[in-house]
Enzyme design. Sequence first.
Site, PDB file in Angstrom:
ATOM      1  N   ASP A  12       0.828  -1.211   0.000  1.00 49.20           N
ATOM      2  CA  ASP A  12       0.000   0.000   0.000  1.00 49.20           C
ATOM      3  C   ASP A  12       0.863   1.262   0.000  1.00 49.20           C
ATOM      4  O   ASP A  12       1.952   1.279   0.581  1.00 49.20           O
ATOM      5  CB  ASP A  12      -0.921  -0.023   1.231  1.00 49.20           C
ATOM      6  CG  ASP A  12      -2.072   0.974   1.090  1.00 49.20           C
ATOM      7  OD1 ASP A  12      -2.419   1.325  -0.053  1.00 49.20           O
ATOM      8  OD2 ASP A  12      -2.605   1.406   2.123  1.00 49.20           O
ATOM      9  N   HIS A  29       2.339   3.759  -9.001  1.00 48.19           N
ATOM     10  CA  HIS A  29       2.163   2.335  -9.326  1.00 48.19           C
ATOM     11  C   HIS A  29       3.366   1.807 -10.098  1.00 48.19           C
ATOM     12  O   HIS A  29       3.835   0.699  -9.856  1.00 48.19           O
ATOM     13  CB  HIS A  29       0.876   2.121 -10.130  1.00 48.19           C
ATOM     14  CG  HIS A  29      -0.364   2.405  -9.329  1.00 48.19           C
ATOM     15  ND1 HIS A  29      -0.593   1.827  -8.096  1.00 48.19           N
ATOM     16  CD2 HIS A  29      -1.428   3.197  -9.567  1.00 48.19           C
ATOM     17  CE1 HIS A  29      -1.754   2.273  -7.627  1.00 48.19           C
ATOM     18  NE2 HIS A  29      -2.276   3.112  -8.486  1.00 48.19           N
ATOM     19  N   LEU A 122      10.311 -20.750  -5.615  1.00 50.98           N
ATOM     20  CA  LEU A 122       9.437 -19.801  -4.918  1.00 50.98           C
ATOM     21  C   LEU A 122       8.090 -19.787  -5.626  1.00 50.98           C
ATOM     22  O   LEU A 122       8.040 -19.762  -6.853  1.00 50.98           O
ATOM     23  CB  LEU A 122      10.060 -18.396  -4.976  1.00 50.98           C
ATOM     24  CG  LEU A 122       9.154 -17.225  -4.560  1.00 50.98           C
ATOM     25  CD1 LEU A 122       8.854 -17.292  -3.068  1.00 50.98           C
ATOM     26  CD2 LEU A 122       9.820 -15.883  -4.893  1.00 50.98           C
TER      27      LEU A 122
HETATM   28  C1  IPE Z   1      -5.384  -2.705  -0.261  1.00 49.38           C
HETATM   29  O1  IPE Z   1      -5.081  -1.376  -0.394  1.00 49.38           O
HETATM   30  C2  IPE Z   1      -5.388  -3.367  -1.587  1.00 49.38           C
HETATM   31  C3  IPE Z   1      -4.083  -3.535  -2.225  1.00 49.38           C
HETATM   32  C4  IPE Z   1      -2.928  -3.229  -1.745  1.00 49.38           C
HETATM   33  C5  IPE Z   1      -4.141  -4.135  -3.532  1.00 49.38           C
HETATM   34  P1  IPE Z   1      -6.213  -0.268  -0.517  1.00 49.38           P
HETATM   35  O2  IPE Z   1      -5.508   1.023  -0.666  1.00 49.38           O
HETATM   36  O3  IPE Z   1      -7.174  -0.625  -1.581  1.00 49.38           O
HETATM   37  O4  IPE Z   1      -6.962  -0.364   0.877  1.00 49.38           O
HETATM   38  P2  IPE Z   1      -7.930   0.670   1.573  1.00 49.38           P
HETATM   39  O5  IPE Z   1      -9.004   1.018   0.579  1.00 49.38           O
HETATM   40  O6  IPE Z   1      -7.125   1.876   1.919  1.00 49.38           O
HETATM   41  O7  IPE Z   1      -8.430  -0.032   2.779  1.00 49.38           O
HETATM   42  C1  IPE Z   2      -1.765   0.102  -3.311  1.00 42.59           C
HETATM   43  O1  IPE Z   2      -1.453   1.444  -3.368  1.00 42.59           O
HETATM   44  C2  IPE Z   2      -1.804  -0.510  -4.672  1.00 42.59           C
HETATM   45  C3  IPE Z   2      -3.146  -0.821  -5.148  1.00 42.59           C
HETATM   46  C4  IPE Z   2      -4.262  -0.771  -4.468  1.00 42.59           C
HETATM   47  C5  IPE Z   2      -3.230  -1.222  -6.529  1.00 42.59           C
HETATM   48  P1  IPE Z   2      -2.609   2.525  -3.383  1.00 42.59           P
HETATM   49  O2  IPE Z   2      -2.949   2.816  -4.797  1.00 42.59           O
HETATM   50  O3  IPE Z   2      -3.734   2.127  -2.521  1.00 42.59           O
HETATM   51  O4  IPE Z   2      -1.867   3.761  -2.758  1.00 42.59           O
HETATM   52  P2  IPE Z   2      -2.453   4.810  -1.721  1.00 42.59           P
HETATM   53  O5  IPE Z   2      -2.877   4.028  -0.520  1.00 42.59           O
HETATM   54  O6  IPE Z   2      -3.614   5.474  -2.388  1.00 42.59           O
HETATM   55  O7  IPE Z   2      -1.334   5.726  -1.448  1.00 42.59           O
HETATM   56 MG    MG Z   3      -4.144   2.416  -0.532  1.00 41.28          MG
END
Ligand code: IPE
Ligand code: IPE
Ligand code: MG
Length: 224
Positions: A12, A29, A122
């Site tokens: 995240d 990303h 892995l």
């Molecule tokens: C969780 O992250 C999903 C992934 C890392 C793929 P999110 O950014 O979607 O989670 P929330 O919405 O903050 O809980």
């Molecule tokens: C997690 O990073 C990756 C995915 C959910 C694909 P986020 O896109 O949720 O990044 P933040 O949390 O908004 O910074």
């Molecule tokens: Mg996020």
Amino acid sequence: MNPLNHVAIIMDGNGRWGLKHKNSRNAGHKAGLLTVEKIIEETIKNKIRFLTLFAFSTENWKRPKKEINYLFNLLENFLLKKIKELNNKNIKLKIIGFKKFSKKLNHLLNISEKKTSRNTKLQINLALNYGSRFELLHAIKGLSKKKEKINIQNIEKNLLTKNIPDPDLLIRTGNTRRLSNFLLWQLAYSEIYFDKKLWPDFNQKDYSKIIKKFKNTKRNYGNI
Ligand code: IPE
Ligand code: IPE
Ligand code: MG
């Protein structure tokens, strides 16, 4: 010292990183993908057999189309470019999630899984369109349809993680302390580490530190 067989990661913080550094969530990303490669290397170095990466949740469809398209394009290009290399490194790729993507991506995911299915060093489980509640519902509905007994063993056999041991360790980066519908059943006894760093800033050193701490933690499983 605890054996470490399976690490799961909620990657995240990409969006915030991208906004901060390049004024674009998508740039985050892209940068996050470089961290994925570094973490795979470190996982192999540590002789860990399973790595589960949360890449896209069933709830992430709420995001703007532009971001969703960018993410799946990134994945497509990554697989096209890297699957040969992963295969040469004896890495097995498994998708956990419901494969409801474009025809092209579904096909690419299927051939990537097939190509690497016999690899043994892995196993990378890529959680894509994954949501724990839906997974559990699907498992229980399946059992009831087949008129099989609803017990722990049978539920586990019907989860997307069938034949995968439960994670020993869960790491979530991005300074957020929640599970966001990830592996709710499987994480029952995992050690959980929340890291403040955004995923693109997370590195091998951060990972090694967590692994070291994990190895020295006393795991009780209800015992003393
Ligand atoms: C969780 O992250 C999903 C992934 C890392 C793929 P999110 O950014 O979607 O989670 P929330 O919405 O903050 O809980
Ligand atoms: C997690 O990073 C990756 C995915 C959910 C694909 P986020 O896109 O949720 O990044 P933040 O949390 O908004 O910074
Ligand atoms: Mg996020």
